[in-house]
Design a protein around this motif. Structure first.
Motif, PDB file in Angstrom:
ATOM      1  N   ASP A   1     -11.408  -2.078   2.955  1.00 13.25           N
ATOM      2  CA  ASP A   1     -10.363  -2.619   3.139  1.00 13.25           C
ATOM      3  C   ASP A   1     -10.585  -4.034   3.867  1.00 13.25           C
ATOM      4  O   ASP A   1     -10.902  -4.031   5.123  1.00 13.25           O
TER       5      ASP A   1
ATOM      6  N   ILE B   1      -7.841   2.759   2.673  1.00 16.60           N
ATOM      7  CA  ILE B   1      -7.234   1.995   3.828  1.00 16.60           C
ATOM      8  C   ILE B   1      -8.333   2.502   5.210  1.00 16.60           C
ATOM      9  O   ILE B   1      -8.528   3.691   5.275  1.00 16.60           O
TER      10      ILE B   1
ATOM     11  N   ASP C   1      -1.834  -7.373   1.154  1.00 25.78           N
ATOM     12  CA  ASP C   1      -2.111  -6.248   1.522  1.00 25.78           C
ATOM     13  C   ASP C   1      -3.480  -5.371   0.792  1.00 25.78           C
ATOM     14  O   ASP C   1      -4.171  -6.041  -0.100  1.00 25.78           O
ATOM     15  N   VAL C   2      -3.810  -4.347   1.212  1.00 23.87           N
ATOM     16  CA  VAL C   2      -5.046  -3.960   1.031  1.00 23.87           C
ATOM     17  C   VAL C   2      -5.131  -3.452  -0.341  1.00 23.87           C
ATOM     18  O   VAL C   2      -6.397  -3.823  -1.224  1.00 23.87           O
TER      19      VAL C   2
ATOM     20  N   GLU D   1       0.902  -1.247   0.041  1.00 24.07           N
ATOM     21  CA  GLU D   1      -0.053  -0.132  -0.036  1.00 24.07           C
ATOM     22  C   GLU D   1       0.890   1.393  -0.077  1.00 24.07           C
ATOM     23  O   GLU D   1       0.566   2.338  -0.712  1.00 24.07           O
TER      24      GLU D   1
END
Length: 741
Positions: free
Chosen positions: A400, A395, A420-421, A381
Motif C-alpha cells: 500500500d 490495504i 488510491d491504493v 478502493e
C-alpha cells in the motif's frame, strides 16, 4: 253584431295566414331562449336583438349567424367579472388556440374545431351537457372524462407505452409522489402514486416550456423533483451545458434548450434504451455501453475521454466468477437486472454512475470534475473491493504505497493518494498491458509477468531496498520440462495465467496479501518479512507447503533430523535467520539474494573436496548444528572414478547420482559424494513421507540413505563384498586403507 263577428274572424284568419307565410329570416330560431340562464352568455338571443332587430346603447346591432363559442366569449366571464382565470389560463404558456393541430395528429370527432380548422377553447370544453362522471371540481366543463389523463391521450397518441415505446413510463410508481410537485399544480392519478400526463404537464397557466409544472430547462428541476438522486450531475463533466454547449440531441436541441437532463434523455420520442436522446453507435449487441460510447468516441463530444490502451473487461458474468458485489448489473438490452440472473453482465455503469457528483477535492477544481465512480468521496478502493475482496487485503501492507511510497507516481502522474491504493499499480482505462499495469515497464521481457514486480523492485524504484539479486530462485522456466507438476499459478508471455506457462514472481507471491495464513494481518508498521508472510501464496514456516508444491519429494525433510526446527531451532542460516524466520527449506537454501549460487546454498561451506560434500559438512562439522553426527571417515578413495551410466535417472530405485566437484552438476563419471548415497530430504527410502518429529537413531535401512538394496553400484567393483563395504563405509575401524593405483 253579425258584422262585427265576421270582422273579428277575418282578422284572426289574416293573422294566422301572415304568420305562416312570413319569410324564414323573420322567424326566430327554435334554440334561442331569452331566459336569464341562456341570455347571460348568449346576449344576442334577447328579444331586442332577435325580435326587434335593434341594438342597445352598450352593444350595437349586428346581423350575424347563430353565435358559436369563441375565446373572447370565454374571456368575457373569465376576465374577473365572474371568475378570475387570468393568472391561470391567460398568462404564460397554455394549450394553443387559434391554430390548427399538427398534421400528424388525429383529432377525434368529439373534439370540434372552428370553421377554419383551428383549435379553440370549445375544442376541449363545452358549457352544456357536462358528464356527471366526475365532480364539478375536476370536470371543468370538458367534453369527456379526463380520468388519469385519458382525454389527453385521445389526441396525443404515441405518448404512452412507457420505455418500450420511447416514452417516460406512466402508471403507479414505486417512489412517493413529491409533495413539492403537488403544491405546484401536479395532478396524481386515481391510484396511489400514479403518474399521469397532468403530473408533469398543466394545460393552463404554466410559466415553463411544454406546459410543464416546473422548470426543466436550466437545472432540470422537474426531473429532479422525482429523481433527486441524479442531481449530482449538475456542473460536472456530464452536464453538457458546460462541456458541450454546441452539441445537439436527437431532436436537434442544444443542452441549453433541452435542459441538463434532455441532453441525454428524452421524455417522449426517445430510443428505447434508457430513453436515450443521442445517436447510438450502430446496432451493437450490448446496449448499455453503447450509451457511453455515443459520446466517448473519436467523433463524439467526449473525444478526449475515450479508452486508449487496455481497460477493465466488460460484458462478463460476475456470478460465474463467484463475485457478489452490491453493484448494478445489466442485460444485453441495457436493463438493470438481479446479479443472480443468467443474463447479468458487468458493464460500464456497473462501476460508473454518470450522475455521480465529484469528490470534495474535485469540487474545488476549476472547472469541477468527477470520475463518476459509485463510491463515497471517490475512494476507489471501496469500489474495487466490492468484487476483488481478496485483493483488498493489500490495504495497510507494504504494497500500500500510500504509506510506503507516498511520493511515487503511476503512469498517469498520480500519487498514491490521488490514484488510491489500487490505482497505484492498476489503471482501469488506458493501461499499457492487458493486466492493466499502471507503472512504466522499462524493459521488454519475453515474459512480462515479473517485469511488473521489477517496476518497483529495482534500483531507484519505489522498492529499491528490496531488489532481487543474482543468486535467487530461477524464473522464466517451464516446470513441466523439468518433470515438475504444480498447482501454483504459471504465466505466459503476455503475463496471463496459463497452465502451460512459466514460473514468475507471482507464482510464489501474492502481492495483495501479506500473510497467507491470516488475511487480517496486513503487516502494519512495515515489519521485516519472514517465511510466514512476505506476500507468499502459501506458508513456508513452520511447514514447507509452498516449496513442497513444486518440490514434492524435498518436502519430506519436514520433521526429520534435517528439519532444523526440530533438531537445531536456534541455528542460523547465512542471513542470520533461524528456521522460525526462514522456514524449514530456508535453513539451507536462500530463495532471494543468497551468497552462494550452487543450490542457492544458505549456509557457510564446510570442509571437503567437492562442493556437495562441503554443503553437508557445513552442519556435520566440529562446530556445526550436526556436530554429534560427524563420521570418522566419510570419503571414498580418491581417483577411483565411478561410472553411473544407467543409474543416473531420478525416480528409479537404483538411482545413484555423481556430482561435479566444482559446480555440483550431475555427471556420469566422477567421485562418490555424500549425496551419492544419501538423500538428505527423505529419512526412510521406503517411506515417501515426512518424518515423525521423534528424532530416532538411524540404522543402515534409513538415515537418509537412498534405495539401493537391489542393485548397489558398489557391487560393480566389490562383488559379494559390496554389502559389507556399504554397511561399514563410515566405520574407521572396519575400513582398510587401500593405496591408490
Amino acid at each position: 253584431m253579425n258584422r262585427s263577428l265576421v270582422c273579428i274572424i277575418f282578422f284572426l284568419f289574416s293573422a294566422i295566414l301572415f304568420y305562416h307565410t312570413s319569410s324564414p329570416a323573420d322567424q326566430p330560431p327554435r334554440e334561442p331562449n331569452s331566459a336569464k340562464e341562456c341570455a347571460i352568455c348568449h346576449y344576442r338571443w334577447i328579444d331586442t336583438f332577435f325580435i326587434d332587430g335593434k341594438g342597445t346603447d352598450l352593444v350595437p346591432y349586428e346581423e350575424t349567424t347563430q353565435a358559436t363559442a369563441s375565446s373572447e366569449m370565454c374571456f368575457s366571464c373569465h376576465d374577473g367579472s365572474v371568475v378570475d382565470s387570468r393568472g391561470k389560463i391567460y398568462s404564460d404558456h397554455r394549450h394553443p388556440i387559434n391554430k390548427p393541430p399538427p398534421k400528424d395528429m388525429n383529432i377525434p370527432a368529439i373534439f370540434p374545431l372552428d370553421d377554419k380548422g383551428n383549435m379553440q377553447c370549445f375544442t376541449c370544453h363545452t358549457a352544456h351537457g357536462v358528464s356527471s362522471e366526475m365532480g364539478i371540481e375536476r370536470a371543468v366543463f370538458i367534453r369527456t372524462s379526463n380520468n388519469n389523463s385519458s382525454m389527453c391521450i385521445m389526441c396525443h397518441e404515441g405518448k404512452e407505452g412507457g420505455p418500450a415505446a420511447g416514452n417516460h413510463p406512466l402508471g403507479t410508481m414505486k417512489r412517493q409522489m413529491p409533495e413539492k410537485m403537488l403544491s405546484r399544480g401536479s395532478v396524481a392519478g386515481s391510484d396511489k402514486n400514479q403518474l399521469i400526463c397532468q403530473t408533469c404537464h398543466t394545460v393552463h397557466g404554466s410559466p415553463y416550456d411544454n406546459f410543464l409544472v416546473d422548470n426543466n430547462r436550466d437545472s432540470a428541476q422537474l426531473c429532479l423533483d422525482c429523481h433527486e438522486e441524479k442531481g449530482g450531475l449538475l456542473n460536472t463533466g456530464h452536464d453538457l451545458r458546460r462541456t458541450a454547449a454546441n452539441s445537439k440531441n436527437s431532436k436537434g436541441q442544444t443542452p441549453e434548450k433541452s435542459g441538463m437532463c434532455g441532453a441525454c434523455h428524452l421524455v417522449h420520442g426517445a430510443d428505447k434504451v434508457a430513453l436515450w436522446a443521442r445517436e447510438l453507435p450502430g446496432k451493437g449487441e450490448i446496449k448499455t455501453q453503447d450509451l457511453c460510447i455515443s459520446c466517448h468516441n473519436k467523433q463524439g463530444v467526449a473525444a478526449d475521454k475515450i479508452n486508449k490502451g487496455y481497460s477493465h473487461p466488460v460484458n462478463i458474468s460476475l456470478k460465474d466468477k463467484g463475485m457478489n458485489p452490491d453493484l448494478p448489473v445489466y442485460d444485453f438490452k441495457g436493463k438493470r437486472i438481479p446479479l443472480q440472473s443468467k443474463e447479468a453482465l458487468f458493464t460500464c455503469p456497473t462501476c460508473h454512475d454518470p450522475h455521480q457528483k465529484g469528490t470534495a477535492r474535485q469540487a474545488k477544481m476549476t472547472p469541477p470534475r468527477s470520475s463518476f465512480l459509485r463510491v463515497e468521496d471517490g475512494q476507489q478502493e471501496k469500489l474495487c473491493r466490492q468484487c476483488h475482496v481478496q485483493q483488498a487485503r493489500i490495504i495497510g501492507s507494504d504494497h500500500d504505497l500510500r504509506g510506503t511510497g507516498p511520493t511515487t507516481k503511476n503512469d498517469k502522474g498520480q500519487s498514491p493518494h490521488e490514484s488510491d491504493v489500487c490505482g497505484v499499480c492498476h489503471l482501469m482505462h488506458g493501461a499499457q498491458t492487458e493486466n492493466l499495469w499502471a507503472r512504466k515497464i522499462t524493459d521488454k521481457s519475453v515474459f512480462p509477468a515479473q517485469e511488473l514486480c521489477l517496476t518497483c523492485h529495482r534500483n531507484n524504484g519505489a522498492a529499491s531496498k528490496k531488489v532481487i539479486g543474482d543468486h535467487s530462485h530461477p524464473v522464466d522456466i517451464d516446470p513441466a520440462k523439468m518433470g515438475i507438476s504444480t498447482k501454483l499459478p504459471l504465466y505466459d508471455k503476455q503475463g496471463k495465467r496459463a497452465n502451460n506457462g512459466v514460473i514468475s514472481c507471482l507464482t510464489c507471491h501474492n502481492p495483495h496479501q501479506w500473510n497467507p495464513g491470516n488475511p487480517g494481518d496486513h503487516g502494519g508498521n512495515n515489519p521485516e518479512g519472514n517465511a510466514r508472510n512476505s506476500f507468499l501464496r502459501l506458508e513456508v514456516a513452520p511447514r514447507p507447503i509452498l516449496c513442497g508444491n513444486c518440490h514434492t519429494t524435498k518436502a519430506y525433510v519436514e520433521k526429520t533430523d534435517h528439519d532444523l526446527d526440530i533438531t537445531a531451532p536456534k541455528a542460523q542460516n547465512i542471513l542470520g535467520q533461524t528456521t522460525a524466520e526462514s522456514g524449514v527449506c530456508g535453513a539451507c537454501h536462500i530463495v532471494h539474494n543468497g551468497k552462494n549460487k550452487i543450490r542457492l546454498w544458505g549456509r557457510d561451506y564446510g570442509t571437503g573436496k567437492g562442493v556437495m560434500d562441503r554443503m553437508c559438512n557445513s552442519c556435520h562439522g566440529e562446530t556445526g548444528s550436526g556436530r554429534s553426527k560427524v563420521p570418522k571417515i566419510s570419503t571414498h578413495p580418491e581417483k577411483q572414478l565411478i561410472v553411473n551410466q544407467g543409474r543416473n535417472i531420478k525416480g528409479k530405485e537404483n538411482y545413484f547420482p555423481l556430482f561435479d566437484n566444482a559446480t555440483g552438476a550431475s555427471i556420469t563419471v566422477g567421485d562418490i559424494a555424500c549425496a551419492s548415497c544419501h538423500n538428505v530430504h527423505q529419512w526412510d527410502p521406503r517411506k515417501a513421507s515426512p518424518g515423525t518429529g521423534n528424532k530416532p537413531e538411524g540404522t543402515a535401512a534409513n538415515s537418509f540413505l537412498r534405495l539401493q538394496a537391489y542393485n548397489m553400484i558398489c557391487s560393480d567393483c566389490h562383488g559379494f563384498d559390496a554389502l559389507f563395504r556399504f554397511k561399514y563405509y563410515h566405520d574407521s575401524k572396519k575400513r582398510k586403507s587401500v593405496p591408490a593405483p
